[in-house]
Design a protein around this motif. Structure first.
Motif, PDB file in Angstrom:
ATOM      1  N   LEU A  16       0.855  -1.186   0.000  1.00  0.00           N
ATOM      2  CA  LEU A  16       0.000   0.000   0.000  1.00  0.00           C
ATOM      3  C   LEU A  16       0.880   1.221   0.000  1.00  0.00           C
ATOM      4  O   LEU A  16       1.838   1.277   0.730  1.00  0.00           O
ATOM      5  CB  LEU A  16      -0.882  -0.016   1.229  1.00  0.00           C
ATOM      6  N   LEU A  48      -7.397   8.377   3.279  1.00  0.00           N
ATOM      7  CA  LEU A  48      -6.143   8.071   2.601  1.00  0.00           C
ATOM      8  C   LEU A  48      -5.223   9.285   2.634  1.00  0.00           C
ATOM      9  O   LEU A  48      -5.676  10.422   2.717  1.00  0.00           O
ATOM     10  CB  LEU A  48      -6.398   7.649   1.153  1.00  0.00           C
ATOM     11  N   VAL A  63      -0.374   4.018  -6.951  1.00  0.00           N
ATOM     12  CA  VAL A  63      -1.246   3.157  -6.155  1.00  0.00           C
ATOM     13  C   VAL A  63      -2.495   3.872  -5.655  1.00  0.00           C
ATOM     14  O   VAL A  63      -3.580   3.281  -5.669  1.00  0.00           O
ATOM     15  CB  VAL A  63      -0.463   2.525  -4.988  1.00  0.00           C
ATOM     16  N   ASN A  67      -6.171   2.283  -6.208  1.00  0.00           N
ATOM     17  CA  ASN A  67      -7.007   1.900  -5.077  1.00  0.00           C
ATOM     18  C   ASN A  67      -8.481   2.169  -5.351  1.00  0.00           C
ATOM     19  O   ASN A  67      -9.361   1.406  -4.932  1.00  0.00           O
ATOM     20  CB  ASN A  67      -6.549   2.665  -3.835  1.00  0.00           C
ATOM     21  N   TYR A 242     -13.587   7.754  -0.425  1.00  0.00           N
ATOM     22  CA  TYR A 242     -12.139   7.832  -0.222  1.00  0.00           C
ATOM     23  C   TYR A 242     -11.819   9.290   0.096  1.00  0.00           C
ATOM     24  O   TYR A 242     -11.812  10.142  -0.788  1.00  0.00           O
ATOM     25  CB  TYR A 242     -11.390   7.377  -1.467  1.00  0.00           C
ATOM     26  N   ASP A 264      -5.494   4.962   6.361  1.00  0.00           N
ATOM     27  CA  ASP A 264      -4.263   4.503   5.738  1.00  0.00           C
ATOM     28  C   ASP A 264      -3.052   4.970   6.544  1.00  0.00           C
ATOM     29  O   ASP A 264      -3.083   6.034   7.161  1.00  0.00           O
ATOM     30  CB  ASP A 264      -4.226   5.092   4.324  1.00  0.00           C
ATOM     31  N   ILE A 514      -7.274  -6.489   2.145  1.00  0.00           N
ATOM     32  CA  ILE A 514      -6.349  -5.792   1.256  1.00  0.00           C
ATOM     33  C   ILE A 514      -5.785  -6.806   0.279  1.00  0.00           C
ATOM     34  O   ILE A 514      -5.436  -7.924   0.671  1.00  0.00           O
ATOM     35  CB  ILE A 514      -5.202  -5.146   2.047  1.00  0.00           C
ATOM     36  N   VAL A 519      -4.159  -2.922  -2.414  1.00  0.00           N
ATOM     37  CA  VAL A 519      -5.380  -2.189  -2.754  1.00  0.00           C
ATOM     38  C   VAL A 519      -6.518  -2.684  -1.871  1.00  0.00           C
ATOM     39  O   VAL A 519      -6.707  -3.889  -1.687  1.00  0.00           O
ATOM     40  CB  VAL A 519      -5.731  -2.392  -4.248  1.00  0.00           C
ATOM     41  N   TYR A 520      -7.283  -1.752  -1.318  1.00  0.00           N
ATOM     42  CA  TYR A 520      -8.408  -2.115  -0.452  1.00  0.00           C
ATOM     43  C   TYR A 520      -9.444  -2.927  -1.226  1.00  0.00           C
ATOM     44  O   TYR A 520      -9.871  -2.533  -2.310  1.00  0.00           O
ATOM     45  CB  TYR A 520      -9.093  -0.862   0.093  1.00  0.00           C
TER      46      TYR A 520
END
Length: 529
Positions: A16, A48, A63, A67, A242, A264, A514, A519-520
Motif C-alpha cells: 500500500l 487516505l 497506487v 485503489n 475515499y 491509511d 487488502i 489495494v483495499y
C-alpha cells in the motif's frame, strides 16, 4: 491447442502506498442497512494520505489511483491471494501456441452506462492504452504484445512478440482495465477540440466494476456508489468514500472519533495506540514494495558511480528502519522484496561503510563534498527518511536541502527529470521480477513509466530483455540474479527497506481486506450495526 496451465510460482504479499490532504473530523453516520447485502451494508469512509491522480486506468501509474480504479473497472484476469492468475472478465483462456493466446470473455456483462462488454470493447481499451497520442505511463504492460484482434463477439486474441511468462499477471494489472467504449470516444472527441487526454474520462469514469462513480472533489474526496446491476455477487455497501487526509495525526483522529472507518498509514509509532483503543484495531501486512532514495543519473555528480556508491555506503539503512519505521519491515538488499519471483538472497548489498564512502568521494574529486536537493512528498515516513538521510550525508560533506512537493506535482516533475535526489516507493504488483526491474531500470522506461533515475545501461537492458523472453523458471531466476548483481555495481538508487503496511480499521467494518498489491478490497465489505 493446449489448455493454459500458466501459474505464477510466487508467494503473496501486501502493499500500500500512502499519502495526503485533510478531513473534517466529523463522525460518520454510516451504519445504515442490515449488513447482509439485502438492503445495503452502510456507507464506508476511508481516509487516505494521497489524492487520486487519475480516474482513467491509463492516466497515471500510482497506487492511490489504483485503489479507487479497481472498484470501478475490471480486468481480464485477477491474481488470487497466492498470486496465481484466475479468470475475471475472461472466463478462461487457451494458449494456442507459445505466442498466441485466446481469451473467452464472460457474456452478459454491461458497463455502468449500459454499453455491452465484449471483445470489441477490450480492443478499444487496448488500442487506446498504446496510443502515443494518449501517452499512457502504463503502456509498458502491453510492450511484449505484437497485436490483438477480435476473433468473435466474446473471443479476444493476443499475439505476442515472444513467449512472455508474466502475461496473465500483467493482464490483472488495473492498467489493462476495460473502460466503456462510449467514454473513450467522448474523450477522443474533446481532445480534437484541444482538450487533454483523460479530461472527459476523469469526470465520467465508466467500467464494469462493483461500484459506480458518483463524485470527485479533487483534494478532498471521491465517492463511489454500489452498482446494483453488477454481474458478480451483490455488493453490500451503499457507498464508499475515499477521503483525502494528509496528516498522519489527523488520520488517527479520524479513526478514534469515528469520522472514518478505515485509515491509511497509521505509522509504526501508533500501532500500540490503536491496538489499545476500544472499537478499533490495526492491520499489519508485509508488502512487495520497496522504499528507496533515487539519484538522477543524468545530472552531475550523480552521473559518477563512485558518488552513488559513496552515498549508498554512507547511509545506515538499519538505523532508518529502526528510527523511522520503529523496526517494522526489513532492510532492502536490492529492489526486489523476498516474496517476489526472482529475488536472490545471496546478492551482496552495498554495506554501510563511512570510511570507504569518504574514500570514494575523494576518488571522485569531491573530498570537500557538494550541495544538492532531496525531494519528497508529504508522507510522514518519507519526510522523516529525508531528514535522516540529510543528517547522515553531512558526515561525508554532502549538504542536502529537503524540498517537499504536492503528490501530483511530485510525480510529474520526477517524470520530467527535474530532480537531483528523491524519496519514493515502488510496488511490484504482479510479484514478478520483470515488473520489479524492467520498469524501474530499463532505458525504455524513463520517466513516468517507472525509471525516474534515468539509468541507461546496455548490459542491464540486455539482461532484462533476456529475462522477459525466457519462460523456464529456473533460467529466469539465474537471469534475474545477474540483473541484481549488475544493479549493485551501478547503484542507481539506495534501496532502503521493504515495509509492512499499517492500516487502522473500525471494529464495525466486516469482510474488509487488502489485496496482495495493497489495494483495499471492499466489494464484500459491510458495516455491522
Amino acid at each position: 491447442m493446449k489448455k493454459n496451465t500458466f501459474i505464477l510460482t510466487v508467494l503473496g504479499a501486501l502493499m500500500l502506498i500512502l499519502a495526503a490532504c485533510a478531513g473534517d473530523g466529523e463522525p460518520t453516520n454510516s451504519s445504515s442497512g442490515n449488513g447482509n447485502g439485502d438492503e445495503g451494508g452502510g456507507d464506508l469512509v476511508m481516509a487516505l494520505g494521497e489524492d487520486v491522480v487519475s480516474m482513467s486506468t491509463q492516466g497515471s501509474n500510482d497506487v492511490p489511483s489504483s485503489n479507487v480504479q479497481e472498484n470501478v473497472y475490471e480486468t481480464l484476469t485477477m491474481l488470487d491471494e497466492n498470486q496465481e492468475p484466475q479468470p475475471w472478465l475472461a472466463e478462461d483462456w487457451e494458449e494456442v501456441d507459445d505466442t498466441t493466446w485466446d481469451f473467452h470473455l464472460k457474456e452478459g456483462v454491461k458497463f455502468h452506462d449500459g454499453e455491452e462488454f465484449n471483445a470489441e470493447a477490450v480492443k478499444k481499451s487496448f488500442d487506446r492504452l498504446v496510443d502515443e497520442e494518449i501517452g499512457s505511463p502504463r503502456a509498458f504492460l502491453l510492450d511484449p504484445v505484437e497485436s490483438w484482434e477480435v476473433v468473435d463477439e466474446y473471443t479476444f486474441r493476443i499475439n505476442l512478440k515472444f513467449p512472455f511468462a508474466p502475461l496473465l499477471a500483467n493482464l490483472a494489472h488495473i492498467g489493462t482495465g476495460v473502460m466503456s467504449p462510449a467514454i473513450i470516444e467522448e474523450d477522443y472527441a474533446q481532445m480534437e477540440d484541444g482538450g487533454d487526454p483523460d479530461a472527459y474520462i476523469n469526470k465520467n469514469p465508466v467500467g464494469t466494476g462493483p461500484f459506480e462513480f458518483k463524485e470527485w472533489t479533487p483534494g478532498e474526496k471521491i465517492v463511489l456508489k454500489r452498482n446494483d446491476d453488477y454481474h458478480g455477487d451483490k455488493v453490500k455497501l451503499n457507498t464508499a468514500t475515499y477521503k483525502v487526509v494528509t496528516e498522519q495525526s489527523s488520520r488517527i483522529a479520524e479513526l478514534e472519533t469515528g469520522a472514518s472507518h478505515v485509515v491509511d498509514d497509521i505509522g509504526p509509532n501508533n500501532v500500540e495506540r490503536v491496538e489499545n483503543s476500544e472499537g478499533i484495531h490495526a492491520i499489519k501486512q508485509p508488502s512487495v514494495s520497496l522504499n528507496y532514495v533515487g539519484f538522477n543519473i543524468e545530472k552531475e555528480p550523480f552521473d559518477d558511480v563512485k558518488v552513488r556508491r559513496a552515498i549508498s555506503m554512507a547511509i545506515d539503512k538499519e538505523a532508518i528502519v529502526e528510527g523511522v519505521y520503529n523496526g517494522i519491515g526489513i532492510t532492502a538488499k536490492g529492489p526486489l522484496a523476498p516474496p517476489v519471483f526472482g529475488y536472490d538472497e545471496d546478492v551482496e548489498d552495498i554495506s554501510h561503510d563511512l570510511d570507504q564512502a569518504k574514500e570514494l568521494m575523494k576518488e571522485a574529486g569531491l573530498e570537500d563534498g557538494f550541495s544538492t536537493t532531496l525531494w519528497t512528498n508529504d508522507s510522514e515516513e518519507r519526510v522523516d527518511t529525508a531528514i535522516a538521510v540529510q543528517a547522515q550525508l553531512k558526515k561525508i560533506g554532502i549538504d542536502v536541502k529537503i524540498e517537499e512537493l504536492e503528490w501530483g506535482a511530485y510525480l510529474e516533475r520526477l517524470a520530467n527529470g527535474e530532480h537531483d535526489m528523491f524519496v519514493l516507493g515502488w510496488s511490484t504488483t504482479n510479484a514478478d521480477a520483470d515488473q520489479g526491474l524492467y520498469q524501474l531500470f530499463h532505458s525504455s522506461q524513463h520517466g513516468a513509466a517507472g525509471n525516474r533515475t534515468f539509468i541507461d545501461d546496455e548490459e542491464l537492458d540486455n539482461i532484462l530483455d533476456e529475462g522477459r523472453k525466457e519462460t523456464d523458471p529456473e533460467k529466469r531466476l539465474e537471469i534475474y540474479s545477474r540483473a541484481q548483481e549488475r544493479l549493485v555495481e551501478l547503484a542507481p538508487m539506495l534501496y532502503l527497506n521493504h515495509r509492512e503496511h499499517l492500516i487502522g480499521v473500525n471494529d464495525s467494518v466486516k469482510d474488509f481486506s487488502i489485496s496482495p498489491q495493497g489495494v483495499y478490497q471492499i466489494k464484500d465489505a459491510y458495516i455491522e450495526e
